[in-house]
Design a protein around this motif. Structure first.
Motif, PDB file in Angstrom:
ATOM      1  N   GLY B 208       0.841  -1.195   0.000  1.00 30.81           N
ATOM      2  CA  GLY B 208       0.000   0.000   0.000  1.00 30.81           C
ATOM      3  C   GLY B 208       0.870   1.237   0.000  1.00 30.81           C
ATOM      4  N   PRO B 209       0.270   2.392   0.287  1.00 28.42           N
ATOM      5  CA  PRO B 209       1.039   3.642   0.292  1.00 28.42           C
ATOM      6  C   PRO B 209       2.167   3.608   1.327  1.00 28.42           C
ATOM      7  N   ARG B 210       3.210   4.382   1.078  1.00 30.04           N
ATOM      8  CA  ARG B 210       4.408   4.350   1.925  1.00 30.04           C
ATOM      9  C   ARG B 210       4.091   4.677   3.383  1.00 30.04           C
ATOM     10  N   ALA B 211       3.214   5.669   3.618  1.00 26.41           N
ATOM     11  CA  ALA B 211       2.874   6.035   5.000  1.00 26.41           C
ATOM     12  C   ALA B 211       2.177   4.881   5.712  1.00 26.41           C
ATOM     13  N   MET B 212       1.331   4.185   4.984  1.00 27.33           N
ATOM     14  CA  MET B 212       0.659   3.015   5.570  1.00 27.33           C
ATOM     15  C   MET B 212       1.682   1.929   5.913  1.00 27.33           C
ATOM     16  N   LEU B 213       2.612   1.671   4.987  1.00 27.94           N
ATOM     17  CA  LEU B 213       3.613   0.625   5.236  1.00 27.94           C
ATOM     18  C   LEU B 213       4.460   0.973   6.452  1.00 27.94           C
ATOM     19  N   SER B 214       4.758   2.259   6.603  1.00 27.26           N
ATOM     20  CA  SER B 214       5.553   2.698   7.751  1.00 27.26           C
ATOM     21  C   SER B 214       4.812   2.400   9.054  1.00 27.26           C
ATOM     22  N   ALA B 215       3.504   2.700   9.072  1.00 24.04           N
ATOM     23  CA  ALA B 215       2.707   2.435  10.277  1.00 24.04           C
ATOM     24  C   ALA B 215       2.556   0.934  10.518  1.00 24.04           C
ATOM     25  N   VAL B 216       2.359   0.174   9.464  1.00 24.89           N
ATOM     26  CA  VAL B 216       2.239  -1.291   9.601  1.00 24.89           C
ATOM     27  C   VAL B 216       3.541  -1.874  10.155  1.00 24.89           C
ATOM     28  N   LYS B 217       4.649  -1.338   9.672  1.00 26.85           N
ATOM     29  CA  LYS B 217       5.952  -1.824  10.147  1.00 26.85           C
ATOM     30  C   LYS B 217       6.083  -1.618  11.662  1.00 26.85           C
ATOM     31  N   ARG B 218       5.663  -0.457  12.139  1.00 27.62           N
ATOM     32  CA  ARG B 218       5.749  -0.169  13.586  1.00 27.62           C
ATOM     33  C   ARG B 218       4.899  -1.146  14.400  1.00 27.62           C
ATOM     34  N   VAL B 219       3.674  -1.339  13.941  1.00 29.77           N
ATOM     35  CA  VAL B 219       2.757  -2.225  14.677  1.00 29.77           C
ATOM     36  C   VAL B 219       3.297  -3.656  14.689  1.00 29.77           C
ATOM     37  N   CYS B 220       3.764  -4.131  13.535  1.00 28.87           N
ATOM     38  CA  CYS B 220       4.252  -5.514  13.448  1.00 28.87           C
ATOM     39  C   CYS B 220       5.536  -5.694  14.254  1.00 28.87           C
ATOM     40  N   LYS B 221       6.364  -4.660  14.289  1.00 27.75           N
ATOM     41  CA  LYS B 221       7.594  -4.756  15.089  1.00 27.75           C
ATOM     42  C   LYS B 221       7.234  -4.910  16.567  1.00 27.75           C
ATOM     43  N   ASP B 222       6.293  -4.095  17.037  1.00 24.59           N
ATOM     44  CA  ASP B 222       5.865  -4.188  18.441  1.00 24.59           C
ATOM     45  C   ASP B 222       5.273  -5.565  18.742  1.00 24.59           C
ATOM     46  N   ALA B 223       4.596  -6.136  17.750  1.00 24.73           N
ATOM     47  CA  ALA B 223       3.960  -7.447  17.949  1.00 24.73           C
ATOM     48  C   ALA B 223       4.912  -8.602  17.641  1.00 24.73           C
ATOM     49  N   GLU B 224       6.175  -8.272  17.293  1.00 19.38           N
ATOM     50  CA  GLU B 224       7.192  -9.277  16.929  1.00 19.38           C
ATOM     51  C   GLU B 224       6.687 -10.197  15.806  1.00 19.38           C
ATOM     52  N   ASP B 261      16.217  -5.289  -6.044  1.00 20.48           N
ATOM     53  CA  ASP B 261      16.317  -5.776  -4.657  1.00 20.48           C
ATOM     54  C   ASP B 261      14.927  -6.075  -4.112  1.00 20.48           C
ATOM     55  N   GLY B 262      13.901  -5.495  -4.720  1.00 20.36           N
ATOM     56  CA  GLY B 262      12.505  -5.683  -4.346  1.00 20.36           C
ATOM     57  C   GLY B 262      11.746  -6.130  -5.571  1.00 20.36           C
ATOM     58  N   PRO B 263      10.464  -5.828  -5.703  1.00 17.84           N
ATOM     59  CA  PRO B 263       9.742  -4.888  -4.836  1.00 17.84           C
ATOM     60  C   PRO B 263       9.434  -5.424  -3.443  1.00 17.84           C
ATOM     61  N   VAL B 264       9.573  -6.750  -3.238  1.00 11.19           N
ATOM     62  CA  VAL B 264       9.267  -7.276  -1.909  1.00 11.19           C
ATOM     63  C   VAL B 264      10.545  -7.333  -1.086  1.00 11.19           C
ATOM     64  N   VAL B 265      10.498  -6.744   0.093  1.00 13.33           N
ATOM     65  CA  VAL B 265      11.646  -6.740   1.008  1.00 13.33           C
ATOM     66  C   VAL B 265      11.141  -7.087   2.412  1.00 13.33           C
ATOM     67  N   TRP B 266      12.043  -7.521   3.256  1.00 12.20           N
ATOM     68  CA  TRP B 266      11.699  -7.680   4.668  1.00 12.20           C
ATOM     69  C   TRP B 266      11.666  -6.288   5.297  1.00 12.20           C
ATOM     70  N   ALA B 267      10.687  -6.072   6.159  1.00 12.28           N
ATOM     71  CA  ALA B 267      10.476  -4.724   6.713  1.00 12.28           C
ATOM     72  C   ALA B 267      11.711  -4.199   7.434  1.00 12.28           C
ATOM     73  N   GLU B 268      12.448  -5.088   8.087  1.00 10.40           N
ATOM     74  CA  GLU B 268      13.599  -4.604   8.862  1.00 10.40           C
ATOM     75  C   GLU B 268      14.769  -4.169   7.970  1.00 10.40           C
ATOM     76  N   GLU B 269      14.663  -4.426   6.685  1.00  9.83           N
ATOM     77  CA  GLU B 269      15.757  -4.067   5.780  1.00  9.83           C
ATOM     78  C   GLU B 269      15.688  -2.625   5.285  1.00  9.83           C
ATOM     79  N   VAL B 270      14.536  -1.972   5.454  1.00 10.40           N
ATOM     80  CA  VAL B 270      14.350  -0.643   4.855  1.00 10.40           C
ATOM     81  C   VAL B 270      13.954   0.403   5.891  1.00 10.40           C
ATOM     82  N   LYS B 271      14.353   1.648   5.594  1.00  9.90           N
ATOM     83  CA  LYS B 271      13.852   2.802   6.357  1.00  9.90           C
ATOM     84  C   LYS B 271      12.674   3.359   5.589  1.00  9.90           C
ATOM     85  N   LEU B 272      11.572   3.586   6.283  1.00  9.78           N
ATOM     86  CA  LEU B 272      10.395   4.129   5.595  1.00  9.78           C
ATOM     87  C   LEU B 272      10.028   5.471   6.182  1.00  9.78           C
TER      88      LEU B 272
END
Lengths: 96, 272
Positions: B208-224, B261-272
């Motif tokens: 989805g949009p970059r801002a959404m991916l950034s928020a999803v990354k935060r939530v998933c990181k907290d949830a491990e 390198d993408g378009p699919v990457v692991w979330a921890e590999e990128v800064k969003l």
């Protein structure tokens, strides 16, 4: 390649006068899947700086009518990176 | 090893889902034979001899029928390329370059995921980020996995592929930005609520949009929760030559290139 196409350039003898344009052709490797690079007189690689450069932050491309403006920022592996990682492939393809 | 090729495809069908969302079905057997979930194809949207616009446009594979030799792309009409593509007619020829890039890593190939008897997988889509999920969901369901989808869009009419993904057997939860309907709000809020409710997953995929991916990354990181992201970026060659589609690396200085390198990457590999 026909002898008629043999071309001399800066003291080098090229099998053809058709060369890739620098910047548009990466380091040649990216196009190897489409045709035999030996058909070219030479591969002109992207610009290489003494030290590696990461290139520019932010958006790098904007399309224009029938064209493209870019500001990549000379992203490249540097001379040592080029010699270690790109040159062997180009030599294998007949580069000197 | 991906075998990328140029191919002259033929338009088989045009499906207008909403006034601005279209699916184009293309017969291009060489590309369709090798396309994997999460990979993309570059399509020349203008007339064959016209170089304005100059650049091919990147699209995720939305459907792939490798035996029938077809694939489809799903898109919102947002600019010159998609405007031209929506007007192609059945029988028209289109030049395509693909398959390109690295697709989704399936659970059995994933080192990031803890082994589970029957892994539970979560897909998170924002708007046209739904486009690559049908082929992925098909592969996951075929492997016997339990698959849920959280899907957000601006309008309920924008929820393309919702019923088709339900029909595959996915648990589908949707939300829109309309102030009515089953759920109103952002998909990231829905994700947080789902995790807070105690739902547990072994692996997540988001597009989805970059801002959404950034928020999803935060939530998933907290949830491990291990997370793969399908990124979108302005792109020219699709082959790793022009280096235009950069995305900042998380671990060190420098950039990934979304096309190779993408378009699919692991979330921890990128800064969003």
């Amino acid at each position: 390649m026909s002898a008629k196409l043999t071309t001399a350039l800066c003291g080098m003898s090229l099998s053809s006068p058709v060369l890739s344009a620098s910047g548009c052709y990466g380091y040649g490797r990216e196009f190897d899947k489409f045709y035999d690079l030996r058909l070219l007189g030479a591969v002109v690689v992207k610009g290489i700086t003494l030290r590696p450069r990461h290139g520019n932050a932010g958006r790098r491309l904007v399309e224009t009518p029938a064209g493209l403006l870019n500001s990549i920022g000379l992203e490249n592996p540097g001379v040592e990176g080029f010699i270690a990682n790109e040159l062997p492939f180009l030599r294998e393809k007949g580069g000197c | 090893m991906v075998s990328t090729k140029f191919e002259q495809g033929t338009v088989i069908a045009q499906e207008t889902l909403t006034p601005s969302i279209v699916r184009t079905l293309i017969h291009a057997p060489n590309i369709a034979a090798e396309a994997l979930p999460g990979q993309f194809v570059n399509i020349k949207c203008g007339a064959p001899a016209c170089y304005d616009p100059l650049l091919l446009r990147p699209f995720s594979f939305n459907r792939v029928d490798s035996e029938g030799g077809t694939f489809s792309v799903l898109y919102r009409v947002v600019g010159r390329g998609t405007e031209l593509l929506r007007h192609v007619r059945i029988g028209d020829k289109l030049t395509a370059l693909g398959p390109l890039g690295k697709g989704f890593v399936l659970p059995e190939q994933s080192k990031q995921m803890e082994p589970a008897a029957r892994p539970s997988v979560l897909l998170i889509a924002g708007g046209m980020g739904i486009a690559p999920f049908y082929p992925l969901a098909t592969a996951l369901v075929t492997h016997g996995l339990e698959v849920s989808l959280l899907y957000g869009a601006r309008l309920s009419s924008d929820l393309a592929d919702k019923s088709e993904l339900k029909a595959l057997g996915l648990r589908v939860l949707c939300c829109t930005e309309e102030q009515r309907g089953e759920c109103s709000g952002l998909v990231t809020d829905l994700l947080q609520a789902t995790i807070d409710a105690g739902d547990r997953f072994d692996l997540a995929y988001a597009c989805g949009p970059r801002a959404m991916l950034s928020a999803v990354k935060r939530v998933c990181k907290d949830a491990e929760l291990p997370l793969q992201l399908s990124l979108e970026e302005h792109m020219a060659c699709g082959l790793g030559v022009c280096l235009g589609c950069s995305c900042e690396r998380a671990s060190d200085e420098g950039y990934w290139h979304v096309c190779t390198d993408g378009p699919v990457v692991w979330a921890e590999e990128v800064k969003l």
